[in-house]
Design an enzyme around this catalytic site. Structure first.
Site, PDB file in Angstrom:
ATOM      1  N   SER A 227       0.800  -1.332   0.041  1.00  0.00           N
ATOM      2  CA  SER A 227      -0.008   0.096  -0.134  1.00  0.00           C
ATOM      3  C   SER A 227       0.872   1.069  -0.002  1.00  0.00           C
ATOM      4  CB  SER A 227      -0.899  -0.064   1.135  1.00  0.00           C
ATOM      5  OG  SER A 227      -0.132   0.034   2.332  1.00  0.00           O
ATOM      6  N   LYS A 228       0.260   2.540  -0.080  1.00  0.00           N
ATOM      7  CA  LYS A 228       0.823   3.762  -0.260  1.00  0.00           C
ATOM      8  C   LYS A 228       1.891   3.766   0.989  1.00  0.00           C
ATOM      9  CE  LYS A 228      -2.105   6.196  -3.368  1.00  0.00           C
ATOM     10  NZ  LYS A 228      -3.064   7.231  -3.551  1.00  0.00           N
TER      11      LYS A 228
END
Length: 487
Positions: free
Chosen positions: A254-255
Site C-alpha cells: 500500500s501507499k
C-alpha cells in the site's frame, strides 16, 4: 492463431502503483513475445476519482520504462477513441447496453436509494446488497413511460439465478461459481457513464483484445464478464490474472509502505530499468538462475505460463541489490549526469566531482547513498580517536600518532600530489619502517576522512582534497591523538 493484442487500461487516479506497472509490463511482454500489438486505453469513466495531471503521469511512466504502446490516444489505428469518456460521449456503451435489453440480457432499473438500501443483507458478517430483479418484471410500456417521465435509471445485467458459470484463467485454471452469487450488476450508471466492468468488456471486444492481464482481485468478478461476452455472442479473451503483491510483512503493498509506486522508487534513487527488471520477477520465474534482464531480454524469455499463484513479496533489499548491479554496469557519462545533483547537494567546494563519482559508482545501491559516503570531502567530520585502533592492521592510538608524525613532513615535501605519487611515497615509507601497508594506510586514511568506511583509499582521497587540505587534516589527527594520549 490471430495476432495477439493486449492492452494496459489504467484509470487516471495518480501515481502508477507497482501492481499496475506489472500489469502493463506483462501485457506488453505477452504481446511483444509473439510480435503482437500493445494498446494503451485511458479508463476515466469514474469521474469522482479522476486526478488532474494523472494522464501525463501515465504517459511519462510508460515512456521512461520503455513500455511503448502501438496504439493509444496519441496513436489511433482505427479502433479509437482510446479514452473512455470520449467513447461514452459517442454513445457507444449505451448503444450496446440497449442491444442487451433487446435480447433480454439487461433491463432498465428505476429503483431509488431508499428501496435499494432495504435490500441489504448480512452474509458471513458482511453487509452485501443483492438486487431482487424488481424492475426486470416491468412491461416494455411501463419502462418506456418511466423513461419519458425523466425518472432516473440505471441499466442492469440480467444474470441467471440458477445453475453455474465456469470461467477459465491461464494461471488459476477453471473457476466455477454458483449463479446465485452473480447479482445483476449495473452496466450504465444514472449519470449515463458505463461501469468499469461493462466498458471493459465492450472496449476489449471492439479493440480486438485477445489477452487480458489484470490482478487476481478481479477473479471474483470474472464470471460476470463471461456472462456479458456470452450475452453478446462474442469470443472470450484469454485471461491472465497476476498474483497479489505484498510487503515483507505479507500485507498488501500500500501507499503506507513508501515504495508502492513507480515514481516513489524513482525519487528514492532507483533506475527505471532496474525497477522494470525487479517488477517482472514479482510473480514470474524465468528458467535458470539468471535474474538480471533487460527489457529486450524479457521480451525474448517471458512466458506467462510461468506465473505463480502465490503472492509475490516486494523485497526492498533485493531491489536495492539489483539497482546496484545496474549502476555498476552503467555508462559513466549517464551515471555522472544522474549522480551530479546528489554530489552537488553535499559538496560546495571546488573538487573533482567526476573522480568522486568514479569512486562511488560501484559502491552504492541507490543515488541517495552518495551523500553519506562523500560528505567528508566537504568537511572533516568530528570523530573519536578509537577509530585509529584496528586489530587486523595492528594499529593503536600510539602507533597511529607515530605514523602520522613521521608521514607529515613527507606529505609536506611531496611535489607531485596525485594518487600514484602519493601511493609510491607511502610504500617507500612502509618499506623503510619494515611494517605492513595497512599499518600506515589505516591511520592516514582515518586522518584525512574521519570515517571508518570510505569509497576509496587514503591516497585517492588525498589527491582530491589537495595538498593543503590533506596536510591540515593530518595535523588535526596528530592534535586529536596527542590530546587523547594526555588524558
Amino acid at each position: 492463431m490471430d495476432k495477439i493484442r493486449t492492452r494496459y487500461a489504467p484509470s487516471p487516479t495518480g501515481r502508477m502503483h507497482v501492481g499496475n506497472l506489472r500489469t502493463a509490463l506483462y501485457a506488453y511482454l505477452i504481446a511483444k513475445h509473439e510480435g503482437g500489438d500493445f494498446l494503451l486505453r485511458i479508463e476515466d469513466t469514474d469521474q469522482e476519482r479522476y486526478v488532474e495531471g494523472a494522464v501525463e503521469i501515465i504517459y511519462r511512466t510508460m515512456e521512461k520504462t520503455g513500455l511503448i504502446h502501438d496504439e493509444g490516444p496519441d496513436k489511433d489505428k482505427g479502433v479509437g477513441p482510446y479514452v473512455q469518456s470520449e467513447r461514452q460521449a459517442q454513445g457507444i456503451y449505451l448503444e450496446y447496453a440497449k442491444l442487451l435489453i433487446e435480447r433480454g440480457e439487461a433491463y432498465y432499473c428505476f429503483c431509488d436509494k431508499e428501496r435499494l438500501s432495504s435490500l441489504t443483507q448480512t452474509v458471513a458478517g458482511k453487509e452485501i446488497n443483492i438486487y431482487d430483479k424488481h424492475c426486470l418484471h416491468l412491461s416494455k410500456e411501463e419502462a418506456e413511460g418511466k423513461l419519458k417521465s425523466g425518472i432516473p435509471y440505471v441499466i442492469r445485467q440480467n444474470n441467471p439465478t440458477e445453475g453455474t458459470t465456469t470461467f477459465h484463467d491461464e494461471i488459476y485454471g477453471d473457476i466455477t461459481v454458483d449463479n446465485t452469487e452473480l447479482d445483476d450488476m449495473i452496466l450504465i450508471k444514472s449519470d449515463g457513464y458505463p461501469t468499469y466492468n461493462f466498458a471493459n468488456v465492450v472496449d476489449d471486444h471492439l479493440m480486438g483484445i485477445t489477452h487480458v492481464v489484470r490482478g487476481n482481485e478481479y477473479l471474483s468478478s470474472s464470471p460476470k464478464y463471461n456472462r456479458l461476452y456470452e450475452a453478446f455472442g462474442w469470443e472470450v479473451p484469454v485471461y491472465v490474472h497476476c498474483p497479489l503483491i505484498t510487503d515483507e510483512d505479507h500485507h498488501k503493498l500500500s501507499k503506507r509502505s513508501g515504495h508502492s509506486s513507480y515514481e516513489d522508487l524513482v525519487e528514492q534513487g532507483f533506475l527505471s530499468e532496474a525497477i522494470v527488471n525487479f517488477v517482472a520477477l514479482l510473480g514470474w520465474s524465468p528458467e535458470g538462475t539468471e535474474e538480471i534482464f533487460s527489457l529486450e531480454d524479457l521480451i525474448r524469455v517471458f512466458d506467462y505460463k510461468h506465473l505463480s499463484k502465490s503472492p509475490a513479496v516486494f523485497d526492498y533489499t533485493k531491489l536495492k541489490w539489483m539497482n546496484g548491479e545496474y549502476m555498476k554496469a552503467m555508462d559513466f557519462d549517464r551515471f555522472y549526469q544522474m549522480a551530479e545533483p546528489y554530489l552537488k547537494k553535499v559538496i560546495k567546494k571546488s573538487l573533482d566531482l567526476k573522480k568522486i563519482a568514479e569512486m562511488v559508482k560501484t559502491r552504492i545501491e541507490v543515488f541517495p547513498d552518495i551523500e553519506g559516503m562523500i560528505d567528508f570531502f566537504e568537511e572533516l567530520p568530528a570523530y573519536d580517536t578509537s577509530m585509529y585502533i584496528h586489530k587486523k592492521m595492528k594499529t593503536t592510538e600510539e602507533s597511529s600518532l607515530e605514523v602520522l608524525e613521521e608521514l607529515l613532513p613527507l606529505v609536506e615535501e611531496q611535489e607531485a600530489f596525485n594518487n600514484d605519487s602519493l601511493y609510491q611515497m607511502l610504500v617507500s615509507y612502509v618499506e623503510k619502517k619494515g611494517c605492513k601497508n595497512g599499518y600506515a594506510m589505516w591511520p592516514i586514511r582515518t586522518a584525512v576522512s574521519g570515517k571508518q568506511m570510505t569509497p576509496a583509499g587514503a591516497t585517492e582521497i588525498m589527491e582530491i582534497l589537495g595538498k593543503e587540505e590533506s596536510i591540515r587534516r593530518i595535523q588535526k589527527g596528530i592534535e586529536l591523538l596527542k590530546d587523547a594520549g594526555s588524558k
